[in-house]
Design an enzyme around this catalytic site. Structure first.
Site, PDB file in Angstrom:
ATOM      1  N   GLY A 134       1.275   4.277  -5.882  1.00 41.42           N
ATOM      2  CA  GLY A 134      -0.019   3.860  -6.403  1.00 41.42           C
ATOM      3  C   GLY A 134      -0.023   3.699  -7.906  1.00 41.42           C
ATOM      4  O   GLY A 134      -1.064   3.873  -8.550  1.00 41.42           O
ATOM      5  N   SER A 219       7.616   3.540  -4.535  1.00 41.98           N
ATOM      6  CA  SER A 219       6.975   3.025  -5.735  1.00 41.98           C
ATOM      7  C   SER A 219       6.821   4.156  -6.761  1.00 41.98           C
ATOM      8  O   SER A 219       7.813   4.754  -7.149  1.00 41.98           O
ATOM      9  CB  SER A 219       5.639   2.365  -5.371  1.00 41.98           C
ATOM     10  OG  SER A 219       5.166   1.568  -6.431  1.00 41.98           O
TER      11      SER A 219
END
Length: 543
Positions: A134, A219
């Protein structure tokens, strides 16, 4: 006669009553034998979870005290004990979201909780500790695509997921001002270390093996996995992690800052909040409601995918603080010797989400002008390495640039550095994928945007078997899912992804730059990105 019938009826009623009581008692015994609602006694108190098929779930368990009030920006403190039985059937709050775009359940500063999925059968089970992504600004372990039940069941592992503080809450540094203490940043990573410490001391009570913990993330979660791999705090006084899997992200994907840089950013925020001139600047900021701090910072996550770091309203980043990171995390990783094996990799079209929300020009001249505007002083070089004529559109060319710059080249560099002294396996997900979620998100793509392709996060849908993110429509889809789950499970068990249901996967060799293509027809290939990263290694990569 009537009296005899009444006596018989009365006797039958008694027998019926006894029968009901016995059946009720038997059901209680059977329920107890089946475990009823599962309970575990931790060092802090008893938690009661729930069953979902053959998997037991314990959700929303605090691993640290709420970081509120005087604990805002402080290092995590141990959680408070409780009396009685604590219900652990529902996930806790998401941490404060600084970027919008990802649905988050009830965001709140009181968010330092974890979730546990326990498979059927005797332990001790390998433990897989998941870190969500995120962009260090949004997301939580509570998102639907991170449900660990199917992975736990398929691979007979315990899956744990944890929240951590984000952006301003999780990457805030400040020199000592007034009578306040200095704040050294890296709160997000310290939260994750605290969660691993909780796992180390408590997971055996759930049937897990504290001496076999694999940290994996995607990520920003992959960046944080790299950070945990780098810090000495996960190695001493206890070995908190034993293997690592990094999916689309490296230590320096979002940049690494000196303490001076991080503190300057922190003071800039205090000035914006009107606290820098207060006699007690830190206390002034701690007294503000979180929404007052969030107000001038919050932004749209998907829009930010096209930004450079200079365009972010607040820059997150790992800080060389002399404690958690006594040196640059990249240097610490490079110096690691024979300690922890890793898997790492990227997806074929990583850059599509990082270029799609920008409008791109129609022709080669416009492309050259666009690239120079986006990357001042580098535009001409970038165009020479990524010629307009080689791509269907300027958006496709820029997507390749963004994918290399942000994900692929940092990953390749990590593999090269770490493989000097350690076992490494690298992959590239290249299976065509259809995603309901991403088709909706891509409706926001601008002119001459790239095709989604095998987009950033496509691996998550396969790994956790979440078909809205990565469709499971045919046998090749299911084959890729099986490779992900089985290879990840093999690695968690043994430190090597090879084994049943996984094609031969060669260990990474920096002379070959080799990797496994994960697709309907998996194969080992050499020359990852065929030298394209050499340019970025010279000039610098990352957001």
């Amino acid at each position: 006669m009537l009296f005899k019938i009444m006596k018989v009826g009365h006797a039958m009623g008694i027998f019926s009553y006894i029968r009901i009581v016995l059946l009720w008692g038997l059901s209680v015994i059977l329920l107890a034998a089946c475990g009823g609602e599962p309970q575990v006694t931790t060092s802090y108190g008893v938690v009661e979870g729930k069953r979902d098929g053959n998997v037991k779930e314990y959700l929303g368990i605090p691993f640290a005290a709420p970081p509120v009030g005087e604990l805002r920006w402080a290092d995590p403190e141990p959680p408070q004990s409780w009396d009685g039985v604590r219900e652990a059937k529902y996930k806790g709050h998401a941490c404060t979201q600084w970027a919008t775009g990802i649905p988050a359940f009830s965001p709140n500063e009181d968010c330092l909780t974890l979730n546990i999925w326990v498979p059927k059968g005797e332990g001790p089970h390998p433990v897989m500790f998941w870190i969500h992504g995120g962009a260090q600004s949004a997301g939580s372990s509570n998102e639907l695509q991170y449900d660990g039940r199917k992975l736990a069941q398929a691979q007979n592992v315990i899956v744990v997921s944890a929240n951590y503080r984000l952006l301003v809450s999780g990457f805030f540094a400040l020199p000592a001002l007034g009578t306040g203490e200095a704040i050294n940043g890296n709160q997000a990573i310290k939260d994750l270390v605290a969660a691993l410490q909780w796992v180390h001391t408590e997971i055996d009570k759930f049937g897990g093996d504290p001496n076999n913990v694999t940290v994996f993330g995607e990520s920003a979660g992959s960046t944080n996995t790299c950070a945990l791999l780098a810090t000495p705090k996960t190695k001493s006084p206890q070995q908190l992690m034993h293997k690592a899997i990094m999916q689309s992200g490296a230590c320096d994907t979002l940049g690494i800052m000196s303490m001076e840089e991080a503190q300057q950013i922190g003071m800039g925020l205090l000035e914006e909040l009107g606290c820098l001139d207060d006699p007690e600047p830190l206390q002034c900021a701690r007294d503000l409601p979180i929404e007052a701090i969030r107000g001038p910072i919050k932004y749209d996550l998907f829009t930010s995918f096209g930004w450079t770091l200079d365009e972010w309203p607040y820059r997150p980043g790992l800080v060389v603080d002399g404690d958690l990171f006594p040196a640059s995390p990249v240097e610490l990783v490079a110096d690691s010797q024979g300690e922890i094996p890793i898997m790492l990799g990227t997806n074929l079209n990583e850059g599509s989400l990082f270029a799609g929300f920008l409008a791109h020009p129609d022709d080669a001249a416009g492309y050259a002008t666009f690239m120079e505007a986006r990357y001042p002083g580098q535009g001409e070089d970038i165009v020479s390495h990524y010629p307009f004529a080689d791509y269907p559109s300027a958006g496709e060319a820029h997507a390749q640039v963004r994918g290399d710059l942000i994900m692929k080249c940092p990953t390749l560099n990590m593999a090269r550095l770490y493989s000097t002294h350690n076992n490494v396996w690298m992959y590239s997900l290249e299976k065509d994928v259809f995603s309901v979620v991403m088709e909706v998100i891509s409706l926001g793509f601008k002119r001459n945007a790239p095709e989604l392709g095998v987009f950033h996060t496509a691996d998550i849908g396969y790994l956790f078997e979440f078909p809205l993110l990565s469709g499971l429509f045919n046998e090749s889809d299911r084959q890729v899912r099986n490779i992900f789950q089985q290879a990840w499970g093999n690695f968690a068990r043994t430190g090597n992804p090879n084994g049943d249901e996984v094609p031969q996967w060669d260990a990474f060799d920096p002379e070959r730059n080799n990797y496994l293509v994960i697709s309907a027809e998996p194969e080992n290939r050499d020359d990852f990105r065929q030298g394209a990263c050499d340019y970025w290694f010279q000039v610098g990569y990352g957001f």
